[in-house]
Design an enzyme around this catalytic site. Structure first.
Site, PDB file in Angstrom:
ATOM      1  N   HIS A 155     -49.346  28.533 -14.111  1.00 11.98           N
ATOM      2  CA  HIS A 155     -47.914  28.526 -14.454  1.00 11.98           C
ATOM      3  C   HIS A 155     -47.204  27.371 -13.750  1.00 11.98           C
ATOM      4  O   HIS A 155     -46.464  26.603 -14.375  1.00 11.98           O
ATOM      5  CB  HIS A 155     -47.286  29.867 -14.052  1.00 11.98           C
ATOM      6  CG  HIS A 155     -45.795  29.933 -14.217  1.00 11.98           C
ATOM      7  ND1 HIS A 155     -45.181  30.589 -15.263  1.00 11.98           N
ATOM      8  CD2 HIS A 155     -44.784  29.431 -13.445  1.00 11.98           C
ATOM      9  CE1 HIS A 155     -43.862  30.489 -15.141  1.00 11.98           C
ATOM     10  NE2 HIS A 155     -43.594  29.795 -14.042  1.00 11.98           N
ATOM     11  N   GLU A 156     -47.445  27.238 -12.461  1.00  9.08           N
ATOM     12  CA  GLU A 156     -46.734  26.219 -11.681  1.00  9.08           C
ATOM     13  C   GLU A 156     -47.206  24.808 -12.020  1.00  9.08           C
ATOM     14  O   GLU A 156     -46.394  23.875 -12.054  1.00  9.08           O
ATOM     15  CB  GLU A 156     -46.885  26.502 -10.183  1.00  9.08           C
ATOM     16  CG  GLU A 156     -46.306  27.838  -9.730  1.00  9.08           C
ATOM     17  CD  GLU A 156     -44.803  27.966  -9.962  1.00  9.08           C
ATOM     18  OE1 GLU A 156     -44.135  26.938 -10.200  1.00  9.08           O
ATOM     19  OE2 GLU A 156     -44.286  29.098  -9.922  1.00  9.08           O
TER      20      GLU A 156
ATOM     21  N   HIS B 203     -45.399  23.639 -14.992  1.00  9.48           N
ATOM     22  CA  HIS B 203     -44.087  23.041 -14.708  1.00  9.48           C
ATOM     23  C   HIS B 203     -44.228  21.554 -14.371  1.00  9.48           C
ATOM     24  O   HIS B 203     -43.366  20.748 -14.750  1.00  9.48           O
ATOM     25  CB  HIS B 203     -43.416  23.766 -13.540  1.00  9.48           C
ATOM     26  CG  HIS B 203     -42.812  25.081 -13.911  1.00  9.48           C
ATOM     27  ND1 HIS B 203     -42.105  25.287 -15.068  1.00  9.48           N
ATOM     28  CD2 HIS B 203     -42.804  26.283 -13.246  1.00  9.48           C
ATOM     29  CE1 HIS B 203     -41.675  26.550 -15.114  1.00  9.48           C
ATOM     30  NE2 HIS B 203     -42.091  27.167 -14.029  1.00  9.48           N
TER      31      HIS B 203
ATOM     32  N   HIS C 121     -39.543  27.268 -18.439  1.00  7.84           N
ATOM     33  CA  HIS C 121     -39.801  28.694 -18.665  1.00  7.84           C
ATOM     34  C   HIS C 121     -39.681  29.025 -20.153  1.00  7.84           C
ATOM     35  O   HIS C 121     -38.725  28.632 -20.814  1.00  7.84           O
ATOM     36  CB  HIS C 121     -38.828  29.547 -17.850  1.00  7.84           C
ATOM     37  CG  HIS C 121     -39.151  29.578 -16.400  1.00  7.84           C
ATOM     38  ND1 HIS C 121     -38.224  29.357 -15.412  1.00  7.84           N
ATOM     39  CD2 HIS C 121     -40.337  29.783 -15.757  1.00  7.84           C
ATOM     40  CE1 HIS C 121     -38.804  29.432 -14.227  1.00  7.84           C
ATOM     41  NE2 HIS C 121     -40.081  29.693 -14.409  1.00  7.84           N
ATOM     42  N   CYS C 122     -40.662  29.754 -20.650  1.00  5.83           N
ATOM     43  CA  CYS C 122     -40.723  30.091 -22.075  1.00  5.83           C
ATOM     44  C   CYS C 122     -39.797  31.267 -22.389  1.00  5.83           C
ATOM     45  O   CYS C 122     -39.783  32.262 -21.671  1.00  5.83           O
ATOM     46  CB  CYS C 122     -42.159  30.434 -22.468  1.00  5.83           C
ATOM     47  SG  CYS C 122     -42.338  30.815 -24.236  1.00  5.83           S
TER      48      CYS C 122
ATOM     49  N   CYS D  15     -45.700  34.976 -22.885  1.00  5.07           N
ATOM     50  CA  CYS D  15     -46.336  33.701 -22.542  1.00  5.07           C
ATOM     51  C   CYS D  15     -46.494  33.582 -21.033  1.00  5.07           C
ATOM     52  O   CYS D  15     -45.671  34.096 -20.266  1.00  5.07           O
ATOM     53  CB  CYS D  15     -45.460  32.561 -23.072  1.00  5.07           C
ATOM     54  SG  CYS D  15     -46.028  30.885 -22.699  1.00  5.07           S
TER      55      CYS D  15
ATOM     56  N   CYS E  78     -48.229  30.869 -25.202  1.00  6.34           N
ATOM     57  CA  CYS E  78     -47.878  31.109 -26.590  1.00  6.34           C
ATOM     58  C   CYS E  78     -48.130  29.805 -27.361  1.00  6.34           C
ATOM     59  O   CYS E  78     -48.295  28.738 -26.754  1.00  6.34           O
ATOM     60  CB  CYS E  78     -46.418  31.540 -26.704  1.00  6.34           C
ATOM     61  SG  CYS E  78     -45.226  30.195 -26.455  1.00  6.34           S
TER      62      CYS E  78
ATOM     63  N   CYS F 168     -45.829  26.705 -26.349  1.00 10.06           N
ATOM     64  CA  CYS F 168     -46.182  26.066 -25.069  1.00 10.06           C
ATOM     65  C   CYS F 168     -47.576  25.455 -25.132  1.00 10.06           C
ATOM     66  O   CYS F 168     -47.851  24.445 -24.487  1.00 10.06           O
ATOM     67  CB  CYS F 168     -46.078  27.083 -23.938  1.00 10.06           C
ATOM     68  SG  CYS F 168     -44.374  27.612 -23.592  1.00 10.06           S
TER      69      CYS F 168
END
Length: 334
Positions: free
Chosen positions: A254-255, A258, A264-265, A270, A289, A292
């Site tokens: 996740h990070e 970025h 952020h979705c 997601c 998703c 993304c």
């Protein structure tokens, strides 16, 4: 409980765009890739569902943000993209991640392997682990939880200085809690998109962190000088479980997402959804998703079939009945 649903038209536009050049780019995907991506706006899709809000404290409710569609991502002049010269993700371990060096090394290898599959096409490399003292960062005991914390911003400066020439980004990982400034209670992680560095802590992902019998509590910090880091010699490290590993894989990818420029979705369930608390983070799926996913594919250039073959983690998901964000299996019959 509330469900965030978007119309088929809205999701189609977010994924494909109305820009003729980006529509043409989408049409050049092979049939199998488009079939998977198109499930973003199919109401009957069993792969990609809507976002479910469980409480008023969830991220979307408490942190209103403008959604980022593919076109906005693609045209962002500030986002970083890997190049032949900068094609590696480096992982820097700060302190031990497990109770022993061998457990710590095995844990890091798991994370490395997962990152290689998730960011398919990039090379993931491990930097030599360093103790906290090597970063020369400030540290403290949290007034509320009585656990050790290290200063996230100062570690980012350390990582920037260590960044290799071929690095797209360098991410530090640690089992020690973080704080960004004196007035803050804690932070799970912090990153600089400009410098391509980030630091993330898995300390609060242990099953016992919020329990009354947490063994990492310290009553007093006995510090002989500003250069005395002896308190970290035997600091508490939680047991590495499948739950902790799953949470770590989610946070790390996740990070790093970025750092690629993915915000952020707010379209579908997601990995890139924001999370305000651990329960919400556990609800996030392991993967992206389609909207993304197209962003990441455009940045790296992988083929979806190749990437999905690498991101299957059945053992990790099956062993963890408490984390409901396990990804459904994706068929490779494109």
């Amino acid at each position: 409980m509330q469900t965030v649903r978007h119309s088929e038209h809205t999701l189609r536009t977010a994924l494909i765009s109305k820009n003729p050049a980006l529509v043409s780019q989408y049409e050049k995907l092979d049939a199998g890739e488009k079939r998977l991506m198109d499930k973003a706006f199919r109401p009957d899709s069993d792969l990609f569902g809507p976002i479910t809000l469980h409480s008023q404290s969830d991220w979307i409710t408490s942190h209103p943000e403008a959604p980022q569609d593919f076109e906005e991502f693609f045209n962002d002049p500030y986002r970083k993209t890997p190049s032949p010269q900068k094609h590696s993700i480096y992982i820097q371990c700060i302190g031990l991640l497990g109770n022993t060096r061998s457990i710590s090394e095995e844990y890091v290898k798991w994370l490395k392997g997962y990152c290689e599959a998730f960011f398919y096409g990039l090379t993931v490399k491990l930097l030599e682990p360093v103790p906290v003292s090597a970063t020369r960062c400030s540290f403290r005991i949290n007034d509320n939880t009585q656990n050790l914390q290290i200063h996230a911003g100062q570690i980012l400066k350390f990582l920037k200085k260590k960044k290799p020439e071929d690095a797209f980004c360098v991410v530090g990982i640690t089992m020690i809690d973080l704080y960004p400034r004196d007035s803050w209670n804690f932070v799970f992680g912090q990153a600089s998109l400009t410098d391509g560095v980030g630091i993330f802590s898995f300390a609060r992902y242990g099953s016992d962190f919020y329990s009354s019998h947490y063994e990492g509590k310290l009553k007093k910090l006995q510090k002989k000088s500003s250069s005395d880091y002896s308190v970290f010699d035997n600091y508490y490290v939680p047991e590495v479980t499948s739950v902790l590993l799953l949470r770590s894989c989610k946070t790390l990818t996740h990070e790093i997402g970025h750092i690629f420029g993915l915000r952020h979705c707010q379209w579908l369930a997601c990995l890139m959804q924001g999370s305000n608390h651990l329960e919400e983070a556990d609800q996030r799926p392991l993967d992206l998703c389609p909207i993304c996913l197209r962003k990441l594919q455009s940045a790296i250039g992988f083929h979806l079939k190749d990437r999905y073959k690498g991101t299957r983690v059945p053992a990790l998901a099956r062993e963890d009945p408490t984390c409901r964000g396990a990804t459904k299996p994706v068929s490779h019959n494109y």
